[in-house]
Design a protein around this motif. Sequence first.
Motif, short mmCIF file in Angstrom:
data_model
loop_
_atom_site.label_atom_id
_atom_site.label_comp_id
_atom_site.label_asym_id
_atom_site.label_seq_id
_atom_site.Cartn_x
_atom_site.Cartn_y
_atom_site.Cartn_z
N LEU A 48 -7.72 7.16 7.86
CA LEU A 48 -9.02 6.48 7.00
C LEU A 48 -10.09 7.31 7.65
CD1 LEU A 48 -10.22 4.65 4.84
CD2 LEU A 48 -10.69 3.10 6.86
N PHE A 73 -4.99 -2.66 0.20
CA PHE A 73 -4.29 -2.18 1.53
C PHE A 73 -3.91 -3.21 2.21
CE2 PHE A 73 -4.80 -1.58 5.96
CZ PHE A 73 -4.01 -0.32 6.11
N GLY A 87 -10.79 -3.38 0.54
CA GLY A 87 -9.62 -3.25 1.10
C GLY A 87 -8.52 -4.01 0.69
N PHE A 144 -9.88 4.63 -0.90
CA PHE A 144 -8.96 3.65 -1.33
C PHE A 144 -8.41 3.79 -2.52
CE2 PHE A 144 -11.46 1.47 2.20
CZ PHE A 144 -10.52 0.72 2.93
N ALA A 194 -9.74 -4.91 8.80
CA ALA A 194 -8.44 -4.59 8.57
C ALA A 194 -7.30 -5.44 9.23
CB ALA A 194 -8.10 -3.17 8.61
N LEU A 216 -14.58 -1.85 9.26
CA LEU A 216 -13.34 -1.73 8.55
C LEU A 216 -12.25 -2.26 9.58
CD1 LEU A 216 -13.75 1.41 6.01
CD2 LEU A 216 -13.59 -1.06 5.53
N LEU A 229 -3.73 5.16 -0.74
CA LEU A 229 -3.12 3.84 -0.44
C LEU A 229 -1.87 4.24 -0.27
CD1 LEU A 229 -4.49 1.13 -2.87
CD2 LEU A 229 -4.56 1.26 -0.36
#
Length: 481
Positions: A263, A434, A431, A151, A294, A290, A156
């Motif tokens: 990722l 992101f 995150g 990250f 996400a 994740l 990013l």
Amino acid sequence: MANAVEKVTGALRERVPPLTSIPLPRSVDQRWLGATWPVRELAPAPPGLKPVLGDEGPPVIGHALDFMRFGIEFGLKRYETYGPVSWMGAFGRRIVALTGPEATQIALVNKDKAFSQEGWKFFIEQFFDRGLMLLDFGEHHLHRRIMQAAFTRQRLTGYVDQMGPALRDGIAAWADRPNPRIYWSLKQLTLDVATRVFMGMSSGDDAAAINRAFVNSVRAGTAIVRFPVPGGRWAAGLHGRKVLERYFSANLPAKRASDGDDLFTALCHATTEDGDRFTDADVVNHMIFLMMAAHDTSTITSAAAVYHLAKHPEWQERARRESLALGDDVPDIEALETLTTLDLVIKEALRLVAPVPSLTRKTVKDTEVLGHFIPEGTLVGVSPTVNHFSPEHWTDPMRFDPDRFGEDRREDKSHRYAWMPFGGGAHKCIGLHFGTFEVKALLHEMLRAYRWSVPEGYTARWDYVSLPVPADGLPVHLTPR
């Protein structure tokens, strides 16, 4: 004892802002608001500390269904009734609720290391075992240090470059569906982005199966029947976890051998300065967690922003002017950072609909919060949902007002934990940047392609069965520009 409990309850009420100062939505069932249950102590308090007061709620299920149905209103009513530290029955357990920024700060800063991530295990361990959010103390710190390599600003920038074309193509495809239930369209779109950016795969049958597995795993965490009854949510969640494990385990060797910019590959190669790396099992566990974190949180935030921009067309037009000023190129990370109106809108959407409405902890030793005794082994819930509507920290908190985040007001600075959609302390969402870039890029493409509205008089109702979801899917009308 009854008189003593009433005396303490009365004292608490004197210190808490009255709920009547906050206009509750019409959806609130006034019969429920008037419901009362016997007030009891969580546990006897030692000298110098006060007991935590609360109630069991309805037999067996406690207040679990009340929160799922009423969400924000339920939390605010509990705060008015009991103050910042209380307990309630839910899921067959007694759970302490810490509400308000002061109580929240004690748990999340966790100076005496009394609050453990063990609380999450009660709800989601079987489905998101050893995800970053479930790890504690030194182990969590090590895993977070390794994961940080996935990250960085450079990473990013690459993720943004990948998501831009996927978002533009996906949103353009909505043109033949002028009246979608936009939440489900957004969910499919954010899944497409997550599968492309996080996993390096295109959408298709595999992606659809992965999506079903994630949905089932998330919803299982708040199942009332917590046994694998055939056809039940718990059983579906356990099956979903197996599907995800098989998928990531099968694809891991190829990711270890590749130099891709997704990722999944990044986690396979992430290494600290000291040479620490993830095992294969670590990578699988973190990818499952994740991916859920996400695309679910981005979907919720996008849906909330789309809804409020539909209800407030003046803000929609203000944001659109900034987006159109960028020209026709797919924006890179630096271009997205110039969209300051969307920054304000997204922050306000996160305040009004916190994607994760409750953060769970478990006490690993006796402790106290604001003078209230909480014994070892207690499940604890921290509530961003209530903090985001505190009249002590927000002007007219039920109103959509993105300017409250402007530099001349910064109401979010009224307390470090007044605005906390990404949690706080050592477990603050890794995150968050992101997710913000993804939501901003998505809204930018929508603003370029469409104007949108909701039916006159329409008010969204958010279902809190797992994470907040518009109960009707959020109907909107899209008009191509």
